[in-house]
Design a protein around this motif. Structure first.
Motif, short mmCIF file in Angstrom:
data_model
loop_
_atom_site.label_atom_id
_atom_site.label_comp_id
_atom_site.label_asym_id
_atom_site.label_seq_id
_atom_site.Cartn_x
_atom_site.Cartn_y
_atom_site.Cartn_z
N UNK A 17 -16.80 -13.42 -3.80
CA UNK A 17 -16.07 -14.33 -4.68
C UNK A 17 -17.00 -14.82 -5.79
N UNK A 18 -16.56 -14.68 -7.05
CA UNK A 18 -17.43 -15.09 -8.17
C UNK A 18 -16.77 -16.10 -9.10
N UNK A 19 -15.46 -16.34 -8.95
CA UNK A 19 -14.78 -17.29 -9.83
C UNK A 19 -13.59 -17.87 -9.10
N UNK A 20 -13.45 -19.19 -9.20
CA UNK A 20 -12.30 -19.87 -8.61
C UNK A 20 -11.87 -20.98 -9.55
N UNK A 192 -1.03 -21.65 -9.64
CA UNK A 192 -1.94 -22.63 -10.22
C UNK A 192 -3.41 -22.32 -9.95
N UNK A 193 -3.70 -21.52 -8.91
CA UNK A 193 -5.09 -21.21 -8.56
C UNK A 193 -5.33 -19.71 -8.60
N UNK A 194 -6.56 -19.34 -8.98
CA UNK A 194 -6.96 -17.94 -9.01
C UNK A 194 -8.33 -17.78 -8.37
N UNK A 195 -8.48 -16.70 -7.60
CA UNK A 195 -9.75 -16.33 -7.00
C UNK A 195 -10.11 -14.95 -7.52
N UNK A 196 -11.34 -14.77 -8.02
CA UNK A 196 -11.76 -13.49 -8.56
C UNK A 196 -12.91 -12.93 -7.73
N UNK A 197 -12.74 -11.69 -7.28
CA UNK A 197 -13.72 -11.01 -6.44
C UNK A 197 -14.22 -9.76 -7.15
N UNK A 198 -15.51 -9.46 -6.97
CA UNK A 198 -16.08 -8.21 -7.47
C UNK A 198 -17.00 -7.64 -6.40
N UNK A 199 -17.31 -6.36 -6.47
CA UNK A 199 -18.26 -5.80 -5.51
C UNK A 199 -19.61 -6.51 -5.59
N UNK A 200 -20.23 -6.70 -4.43
CA UNK A 200 -21.54 -7.36 -4.40
C UNK A 200 -22.55 -6.63 -5.27
N UNK A 201 -22.47 -5.30 -5.31
CA UNK A 201 -23.40 -4.52 -6.13
C UNK A 201 -23.21 -4.84 -7.61
N UNK A 205 -26.01 -6.45 -10.02
CA UNK A 205 -26.39 -5.67 -11.21
C UNK A 205 -26.28 -6.50 -12.49
N UNK A 206 -25.26 -7.35 -12.56
CA UNK A 206 -25.00 -8.10 -13.79
C UNK A 206 -25.42 -9.57 -13.70
N UNK A 207 -26.14 -9.92 -12.65
CA UNK A 207 -26.66 -11.27 -12.53
C UNK A 207 -25.59 -12.34 -12.35
N UNK A 208 -24.52 -11.99 -11.65
CA UNK A 208 -23.42 -12.93 -11.40
C UNK A 208 -23.56 -13.50 -10.00
N UNK A 209 -23.63 -14.80 -9.90
CA UNK A 209 -23.86 -15.44 -8.61
C UNK A 209 -22.57 -15.60 -7.83
N UNK A 210 -22.53 -15.15 -6.57
CA UNK A 210 -21.35 -15.39 -5.73
C UNK A 210 -21.21 -16.91 -5.46
N UNK A 211 -20.00 -17.33 -5.13
CA UNK A 211 -19.77 -18.72 -4.77
C UNK A 211 -19.12 -18.79 -3.39
N UNK A 212 -19.32 -19.92 -2.73
CA UNK A 212 -18.73 -20.15 -1.40
C UNK A 212 -17.88 -21.41 -1.50
N UNK A 213 -16.61 -21.32 -1.15
CA UNK A 213 -15.71 -22.44 -1.24
C UNK A 213 -15.56 -23.15 0.09
N UNK A 214 -15.21 -24.44 0.05
CA UNK A 214 -14.83 -25.13 1.28
C UNK A 214 -13.67 -24.41 1.96
N UNK A 215 -13.55 -24.55 3.27
CA UNK A 215 -12.57 -23.80 4.03
C UNK A 215 -11.16 -23.99 3.47
#
Length: 218
Positions: A17-20, A192-201, A205-215
């Motif tokens: 997950x990289x964007x919420x 109203x809400x969006x979650x964006x996922x990309x491959x970890x690789x 590669x592009x210096x994008x930090x994953x995020x961790x959301x509350x449960x």
């Protein structure tokens, strides 16, 4: 796992997950979208009046202004519904998934909360209301302007309000076309809400930090 051309029903294990964004809860986002939504009106309304040789006060003092404003308000209410329907029709065409619609004090929405949509379908769903209604309202402005200048101004104002209403859609589209342009994305869109996922690789590669959301927000 159901994995089709334009969507999947689960997130692959190598995705992060990289964007919420939640337009109902994020107060800073609500303020930013609200301010930006007024910018087209603030810019275009004086320009429309100036091009017609009228001042804003001339428009307000015109005896036909209030009937025209009433018509414009009805058009905008219908537009809000149609805007979300266009999102829904586009999602449906690509995925066939169950849609969800709703309204709140801060946002009207259409989503497909039970699937994860790939980039092409997401981008087209984001862009389609902007394209359809920009052509429609701009066309109305051009047609009405020489015949009924007041209604041409109001049509142009409706066009400006429409542009402001597309701020959230255009924000996401810009993210797709810039920050995540080289990434294989999956979006879960509840409306109203969006979650964006990309491959970890891709993230690494592009210096994008994953995020961790509350449960409760996952």
């Amino acid at each position: 796992m159901e994995n089709r051309k334009h969507y999947t029903t689960t997130v692959p294990s190598d995705y992060v997950l990289v964007k919420y964004v939640d337009a109902k809860k994020d107060k800073k986002l609500i303020v930013a979208y609200s301010v930006l939504s007024f910018v087209p009106v603030v810019i275009l309304l004086p320009l429309l009046c100036l091009a017609s040789g009228l001042s804003v006060m001339d428009v307000l003092d015109n005896r036909n202004t209030f009937p025209a404003l009433f018509i414009a308000c009805i058009i905008m209410l219908v537009y809000i519904v149609l805007h979300e329907l266009v999102h829904g029709v586009t999602y449906k065409a690509f995925t066939g998934a169950k849609l969800t619609f709703g309204f709140s004090l801060t946002v009207a929405f259409c989503g497909v909360p039970n699937i994860y949509v790939r980039k092409k379908a997401s981008l087209l769903s984001l862009f389609m209301p902007f394209l359809v209604f920009s052509l429609l309202f701009l066309g109305l402005t051009v047609v009405l302007w020489p015949l009924f200048p007041l209604y041409g101004i109001l049509a142009g104002t409706v066009f400006a309000v429409h542009l402001g209403g597309c701020v959230g859609d255009l924000h996401w589209a810009l993210l797709y076309l810039t920050r995540f342009r080289h990434c294989e994305t999956l979006m879960r869109d509840s409306g109203p809400a969006q979650w964006l996922y990309i491959p970890g690789a891709d993230a690494e590669r592009h210096g994008i930090s994953p995020i961790v959301l509350p449960v409760g927000e996952r």
